[in-house]
Design a protein around this motif. Structure first.
Motif, PDB file in Angstrom:
ATOM      1  N   TYR A   1       0.811  -1.230   0.000  1.00  0.00           N
ATOM      2  CA  TYR A   1       0.000   0.000   0.000  1.00  0.00           C
ATOM      3  C   TYR A   1       0.838   1.269   0.000  1.00  0.00           C
ATOM      4  O   TYR A   1       0.424   2.284  -0.536  1.00  0.00           O
ATOM      5  N   GLY A   2       2.018   1.202   0.635  1.00  0.00           N
ATOM      6  CA  GLY A   2       2.798   2.433   0.774  1.00  0.00           C
ATOM      7  C   GLY A   2       4.010   2.487  -0.145  1.00  0.00           C
ATOM      8  O   GLY A   2       4.679   3.519  -0.215  1.00  0.00           O
ATOM      9  N   GLY A   3       4.303   1.394  -0.855  1.00  0.00           N
ATOM     10  CA  GLY A   3       5.520   1.362  -1.671  1.00  0.00           C
ATOM     11  C   GLY A   3       6.756   1.555  -0.809  1.00  0.00           C
ATOM     12  O   GLY A   3       7.798   2.017  -1.268  1.00  0.00           O
ATOM     13  N   VAL A   4       6.639   1.162   0.464  1.00  0.00           N
ATOM     14  CA  VAL A   4       7.712   1.422   1.424  1.00  0.00           C
ATOM     15  C   VAL A   4       8.705   0.259   1.435  1.00  0.00           C
ATOM     16  O   VAL A   4       8.334  -0.907   1.401  1.00  0.00           O
ATOM     17  N   SER A   5       9.976   0.615   1.453  1.00  0.00           N
ATOM     18  CA  SER A   5      11.052  -0.350   1.524  1.00  0.00           C
ATOM     19  C   SER A   5      11.379  -0.554   3.006  1.00  0.00           C
ATOM     20  O   SER A   5      11.615   0.420   3.715  1.00  0.00           O
ATOM     21  N   SER A   6      11.368  -1.805   3.459  1.00  0.00           N
ATOM     22  CA  SER A   6      11.648  -2.060   4.878  1.00  0.00           C
ATOM     23  C   SER A   6      12.982  -2.760   5.018  1.00  0.00           C
ATOM     24  O   SER A   6      13.276  -3.684   4.275  1.00  0.00           O
ATOM     25  N   ARG A   7      13.801  -2.303   5.973  1.00  0.00           N
ATOM     26  CA  ARG A   7      15.063  -2.994   6.251  1.00  0.00           C
ATOM     27  C   ARG A   7      15.090  -3.287   7.743  1.00  0.00           C
ATOM     28  O   ARG A   7      14.681  -2.446   8.544  1.00  0.00           O
ATOM     29  N   THR A   8      15.561  -4.485   8.081  1.00  0.00           N
ATOM     30  CA  THR A   8      15.392  -4.941   9.464  1.00  0.00           C
ATOM     31  C   THR A   8      16.712  -5.239  10.140  1.00  0.00           C
ATOM     32  O   THR A   8      17.694  -5.588   9.481  1.00  0.00           O
ATOM     33  N   TRP A   9      16.718  -5.100  11.446  1.00  0.00           N
ATOM     34  CA  TRP A   9      17.834  -5.584  12.256  1.00  0.00           C
ATOM     35  C   TRP A   9      17.417  -6.887  12.925  1.00  0.00           C
ATOM     36  O   TRP A   9      16.221  -7.170  13.054  1.00  0.00           O
ATOM     37  N   SER A  10      18.433  -7.689  13.329  1.00  0.00           N
ATOM     38  CA  SER A  10      18.141  -8.982  13.948  1.00  0.00           C
ATOM     39  C   SER A  10      17.600  -8.764  15.341  1.00  0.00           C
ATOM     40  O   SER A  10      18.222  -8.072  16.150  1.00  0.00           O
ATOM     41  N   PRO A  11      16.456  -9.350  15.625  1.00  0.00           N
ATOM     42  CA  PRO A  11      15.857  -9.120  16.935  1.00  0.00           C
ATOM     43  C   PRO A  11      16.584  -9.878  18.043  1.00  0.00           C
ATOM     44  O   PRO A  11      17.132 -10.949  17.815  1.00  0.00           O
ATOM     45  N   ALA A  12      16.600  -9.280  19.225  1.00  0.00           N
ATOM     46  CA  ALA A  12      17.113  -9.953  20.427  1.00  0.00           C
ATOM     47  C   ALA A  12      16.022  -9.826  21.462  1.00  0.00           C
ATOM     48  O   ALA A  12      16.046  -8.941  22.310  1.00  0.00           O
ATOM     49  N   GLY A  13      15.005 -10.696  21.368  1.00  0.00           N
ATOM     50  CA  GLY A  13      13.835 -10.558  22.229  1.00  0.00           C
ATOM     51  C   GLY A  13      13.195  -9.206  21.972  1.00  0.00           C
ATOM     52  O   GLY A  13      12.987  -8.821  20.820  1.00  0.00           O
ATOM     53  N   ALA A  14      12.935  -8.482  23.065  1.00  0.00           N
ATOM     54  CA  ALA A  14      12.348  -7.153  22.909  1.00  0.00           C
ATOM     55  C   ALA A  14      13.425  -6.076  22.855  1.00  0.00           C
ATOM     56  O   ALA A  14      13.133  -4.910  22.604  1.00  0.00           O
ATOM     57  N   ASP A  15      14.674  -6.457  23.091  1.00  0.00           N
ATOM     58  CA  ASP A  15      15.729  -5.452  23.235  1.00  0.00           C
ATOM     59  C   ASP A  15      16.076  -4.783  21.911  1.00  0.00           C
ATOM     60  O   ASP A  15      15.975  -5.390  20.854  1.00  0.00           O
ATOM     61  N   VAL A  16      16.510  -3.550  22.014  1.00  0.00           N
ATOM     62  CA  VAL A  16      16.991  -2.810  20.848  1.00  0.00           C
ATOM     63  C   VAL A  16      18.338  -2.212  21.217  1.00  0.00           C
ATOM     64  O   VAL A  16      18.502  -1.683  22.317  1.00  0.00           O
ATOM     65  N   ASP A  17      19.300  -2.316  20.307  1.00  0.00           N
ATOM     66  CA  ASP A  17      20.600  -1.685  20.516  1.00  0.00           C
ATOM     67  C   ASP A  17      20.622  -0.384  19.714  1.00  0.00           C
ATOM     68  O   ASP A  17      20.761  -0.404  18.492  1.00  0.00           O
ATOM     69  N   PRO A  18      20.475   0.760  20.400  1.00  0.00           N
ATOM     70  CA  PRO A  18      20.364   2.031  19.672  1.00  0.00           C
ATOM     71  C   PRO A  18      21.550   2.288  18.732  1.00  0.00           C
ATOM     72  O   PRO A  18      21.363   2.830  17.644  1.00  0.00           O
ATOM     73  N   GLU A  19      22.753   1.871  19.152  1.00  0.00           N
ATOM     74  CA  GLU A  19      23.934   2.116  18.301  1.00  0.00           C
ATOM     75  C   GLU A  19      23.831   1.339  16.995  1.00  0.00           C
ATOM     76  O   GLU A  19      24.212   1.825  15.934  1.00  0.00           O
ATOM     77  N   GLN A  20      23.321   0.104  17.094  1.00  0.00           N
ATOM     78  CA  GLN A  20      23.138  -0.701  15.889  1.00  0.00           C
ATOM     79  C   GLN A  20      22.134  -0.028  14.950  1.00  0.00           C
ATOM     80  O   GLN A  20      22.347   0.046  13.731  1.00  0.00           O
ATOM     81  N   VAL A  21      21.047   0.473  15.538  1.00  0.00           N
ATOM     82  CA  VAL A  21      20.040   1.158  14.723  1.00  0.00           C
ATOM     83  C   VAL A  21      20.666   2.384  14.066  1.00  0.00           C
ATOM     84  O   VAL A  21      20.487   2.632  12.868  1.00  0.00           O
TER      85      VAL A  21
END
Ligand SMILES: *Cc1c(COP(=O)(O)O)cnc(C)c1O
Length: 349
Positions: free
Chosen positions: A105-125
């Motif tokens: 619907y949005g023509g949006v390109s999505s790129r993902t990081w590998s999940p570690a449970g619910a955690d997010v590593d801001p530096e990786q992002v």
């Protein structure tokens, strides 16, 4: 008529917190709701719900949507123009359970990081963000999930979210929260909803999960964005008419069903405590989701699903070795006792 089932037992349904049915009090408010045509902006109950949710999160405006998926996709289309990029983790609902909507619907390109449970590593992002240009795909938005569904109901700490906000500001990209279960994070960590709200450009929040309304989600954002969101919602077929009947259920749930989520968390912890000795917990239990990883005990998740169902307990099977239990409004202590009895018996075999 033949007596088909002389001792009918209601199954203990732990598949999802979407299985809740509206309570008598909620139904009474739905029946009495003042309504109008919401596509004309004339449904007073929808308008009141939108104003209340916007205020809860400290934003200017909000928009009622039929589902959480549509609410997320409206937000993504607001933040990311066609061809540009959304960053999120590979387990995020927006790229896992919305049937490719951002692309379709949005023509949006999505790129993902590998999940570690619910955690997010801001530096990786931060390291993934791509700048504007005519060669690489420019990053326009980052989406995180609070609580994280496939991440076992884990809660992102406020400090991590603040760090993401700083990174987003520095890079000039937007930050979206898929807050289908943000109420659970608020109850588990005691963080005011407005403290979450101020960190995001847009949020989608769900009334039909733990809060127990029969349908509906809300997109939250600035007045300018929500004006555009109204157009996107209509384009996607989400312009509802006398939707105040549903909005009334949502308003009731916001008033009466947020604080009681603490009971769901306690019941999930009880399930987790009972199952921990079998080595089947995929991670810590923070809210109302008990994630199971049956790899170590050599159990097959579909077989668990069948065995539990035969004994009147319904669980979600998410993979060959992955399953999930979710507590919710329609589950009481007797249901938890029953589930513990059935599941421990199966795992003991
Ligand atoms: C359930 C859920 C949604 C919305 O799902 P709908 O079924 O479309 O309402 C969005 N995000 C997360 C994390 C969810 O768990």
């Amino acid at each position: 008529m033949a007596d088909l089932d002389p001792t009918p037992t209601t199954p203990v349904d732990l598949r999802s917190d979407t299985v809740t049915r509206p309570t008598p009090g909620m139904r009474a408010e739905m029946a009495a709701a003042e309504v109008g045509d919401d596509v004309y902006g004339e449904d007073p109950t929808v308008n009141a719900l939108e104003a209340e949710v916007a205020a809860l999160f400290g934003h200017e405006a909000a928009l009622f949507a039929p589902t959480g998926s549509m609410a997320n996709q409206i937000a993504i289309q607001l933040l990311v123009p066609p061809g540009d990029e959304l960053l999120c983790d590979a387990d995020a609902h927006v790229v896992t359970y919305e049937v490719g909507a951002a692309a379709a619907y949005g023509g949006v390109s999505s790129r993902t990081w590998s999940p570690a449970g619910a955690d997010v590593d801001p530096e990786q992002v931060a390291s993934m963000i791509r700048p504007d240009g005519y060669h690489a795909v420019p990053t326009r938005a980052i989406a995180v999930e609070q609580t994280h569904n496939r991440g076992g109901g884990g809660v992102l700490p406020l400090g991590t979210l603040r760090e993401l906000r700083r990174i987003a500001d520095e890079a000039g990209v937007a930050l979206h929260c898929d807050g289908a279960r943000i109420w659970h994070a608020h109850v588990a960590d005691g963080v005011p909803l407005a403290s979450y709200g101020e960190l995001f450009d847009t949020l989608s929040v769900c009334l039909s999960k733990g809060l127990g309304a029969p349908a509906g989600s809300v997109v939250v954002g600035s007045a300018e964005r929500i004006e555009r969101a109204r157009v996107i919602r209509k384009r996607m077929g989400g312009g509802m008419r006398q939707a105040g009947v549903l909005a009334a259920a949502g308003r009731y749930a916001l008033r009466s069903h947020i604080d009681r989520l603490a009971f769901d968390h306690v019941r999930a912890a009880r399930l987790a405590d009972a199952l921990a000795p079998f080595g089947v917990l995929a991670g810590p239990v923070r809210t109302n989701i008990v994630p199971l990883d049956l790899t170590k005990c050599g159990f097959d998740a579909p077989a668990l699903g069948v065995a539990a169902r035969e004994r009147g307990v319904l669980v979600s099977v998410l993979g060959p070795r992955i399953a999930r239990l979710v507590t919710h409004y329609d589950l009481d202590d007797a249901g938890v006792d029953r589930a513990v009895e059935v599941l421990t018996e199966i795992f003991r075999r």
